[in-house]
Design a protein around this motif. Structure first.
Motif, PDB file in Angstrom:
ATOM      1  N   ASP A  55     -27.825 -79.316 -60.187  1.00 23.02           N
ATOM      2  CA  ASP A  55     -28.448 -78.916 -58.928  1.00 23.02           C
ATOM      3  C   ASP A  55     -28.289 -77.409 -58.701  1.00 23.02           C
ATOM      4  O   ASP A  55     -29.197 -76.741 -58.205  1.00 23.02           O
ATOM      5  CB  ASP A  55     -27.833 -79.692 -57.756  1.00 23.02           C
ATOM      6  N   TRP A  94     -32.576 -78.314 -50.717  1.00 20.73           N
ATOM      7  CA  TRP A  94     -32.156 -79.402 -51.618  1.00 20.73           C
ATOM      8  C   TRP A  94     -31.588 -80.561 -50.798  1.00 20.73           C
ATOM      9  O   TRP A  94     -31.927 -81.718 -51.042  1.00 20.73           O
ATOM     10  CB  TRP A  94     -31.114 -78.871 -52.603  1.00 20.73           C
ATOM     11  N   TRP A  95     -30.747 -80.244 -49.825  1.00 23.33           N
ATOM     12  CA  TRP A  95     -30.144 -81.311 -49.016  1.00 23.33           C
ATOM     13  C   TRP A  95     -31.185 -82.006 -48.148  1.00 23.33           C
ATOM     14  O   TRP A  95     -31.109 -83.217 -47.953  1.00 23.33           O
ATOM     15  CB  TRP A  95     -29.013 -80.747 -48.139  1.00 23.33           C
ATOM     16  N   LYS A  97     -34.380 -82.444 -48.884  1.00 17.52           N
ATOM     17  CA  LYS A  97     -35.142 -83.330 -49.772  1.00 17.52           C
ATOM     18  C   LYS A  97     -34.309 -84.542 -50.164  1.00 17.52           C
ATOM     19  O   LYS A  97     -34.806 -85.663 -50.219  1.00 17.52           O
ATOM     20  CB  LYS A  97     -35.580 -82.567 -51.022  1.00 17.52           C
ATOM     21  N   LYS A  98     -33.026 -84.312 -50.440  1.00 20.47           N
ATOM     22  CA  LYS A  98     -32.153 -85.425 -50.828  1.00 20.47           C
ATOM     23  C   LYS A  98     -32.021 -86.416 -49.679  1.00 20.47           C
ATOM     24  O   LYS A  98     -32.028 -87.623 -49.878  1.00 20.47           O
ATOM     25  CB  LYS A  98     -30.777 -84.903 -51.226  1.00 20.47           C
ATOM     26  N   ASP A 102     -32.953 -90.204 -50.039  1.00 22.42           N
ATOM     27  CA  ASP A 102     -31.935 -91.236 -49.834  1.00 22.42           C
ATOM     28  C   ASP A 102     -32.354 -92.230 -48.755  1.00 22.42           C
ATOM     29  O   ASP A 102     -32.116 -93.431 -48.888  1.00 22.42           O
ATOM     30  CB  ASP A 102     -30.597 -90.596 -49.456  1.00 22.42           C
ATOM     31  N   ARG A 181     -22.368 -92.285 -54.910  1.00 24.39           N
ATOM     32  CA  ARG A 181     -23.243 -91.129 -55.122  1.00 24.39           C
ATOM     33  C   ARG A 181     -23.922 -91.213 -56.487  1.00 24.39           C
ATOM     34  O   ARG A 181     -25.126 -90.991 -56.615  1.00 24.39           O
ATOM     35  CB  ARG A 181     -22.448 -89.822 -55.021  1.00 24.39           C
ATOM     36  N   ASP A 185     -27.929 -91.591 -57.297  1.00 24.94           N
ATOM     37  CA  ASP A 185     -28.634 -90.671 -58.198  1.00 24.94           C
ATOM     38  C   ASP A 185     -29.411 -91.447 -59.255  1.00 24.94           C
ATOM     39  O   ASP A 185     -30.569 -91.154 -59.534  1.00 24.94           O
ATOM     40  CB  ASP A 185     -27.643 -89.718 -58.879  1.00 24.94           C
ATOM     41  N   ARG A 188     -32.287 -93.399 -57.634  1.00 20.79           N
ATOM     42  CA  ARG A 188     -33.351 -92.500 -57.196  1.00 20.79           C
ATOM     43  C   ARG A 188     -34.262 -92.143 -58.367  1.00 20.79           C
ATOM     44  O   ARG A 188     -35.476 -92.084 -58.240  1.00 20.79           O
ATOM     45  CB  ARG A 188     -32.750 -91.235 -56.594  1.00 20.79           C
TER      46      ARG A 188
END
Length: 198
Positions: A55, A94-95, A97-98, A102, A181, A185, A188
């Protein structure tokens, strides 16, 4: 006459004076020098904000692309600060979008057991499509290691907090969080076409 054009008297050309006009090539080189000098600091900075080295690499690439657009009106003394500001913005993006990914993934995962939950979460969709989604999610979960599967089910199906999951499975809290986590990942990646994400 530009600063690098030969003078009419035939003497050698003089470099551009400080603050004078610079060619695009010189500007790119100047920005590259700042980026290379800042790369270690940028990596360390992003490592405090993002969970994985991959990342960090992605965000550094985005910073490089932004830099190549050569933003106007950034004086040389401010360029390092500008790169760090772009890095911070990329980490925040990034966060965001994550978080969207999620939420969509958790919605899909919660639709698996029981079947009625799938109808509730996917109301308005074709029943066959809903069944296919549940089947794909179920298969993706089954491919997880057993110890991770238990955590995913306890968290998403039963809604248990991580501390309770850790106590129930007799594992450290950090282990439960890390396995969840990693599972998210992996899921996803496998289920990234279930939802169109912004």
């Amino acid at each position: 006459m530009s600063g690098n054009s030969p003078p009419a008297d035939g003497s050698p050309p003089q470099p551009n004076p400080p603050g004078g006009p610079a060619s695009p090539k010189n500007e790119i080189e100047a920005w590259n020098e700042v980026l290379e000098a800042s790369r270690g600091g940028l990596r360390a900075f992003l490592s405090t904000k993002l969970p994985q080295a991959a990342d960090v690499d992605d965000c550094l690439q985005a910073v490089s692309i932004a830099m190549l657009r050569m933003p106007p009106d950034v004086p040389p003394p401010a360029r390092k600060a500008w790169l760090f500001r772009v890095a911070a913005n990329q980490a925040a993006l990034w966060w965001r979008k994550k978080s969207v990914a999620d939420r969509a993934l958790e919605t899909a995962l919660r639709s698996v057991p029981p079947a009625e939950a799938g109808q509730r979460h996917f109301a308005g969709t074709d029943p066959l499509e809903t069944a296919e989604v549940r089947q794909r999610v179920r298969q993706a979960i089954e491919r997880l290691p057993e110890s991770t599967r238990k955590i995913v089910r306890l968290r998403l199906r039963d809604g248990k907090p991580f501390r309770e999951i850790a106590e129930q499975l007799d594992i450290p809290l950090g282990t439960a969080l890390t396995r969840m986590r990693r599972a998210m990942d992996q899921l996803r990646i496998e289920l990234n076409d279930l939802h169109e994400l912004d």
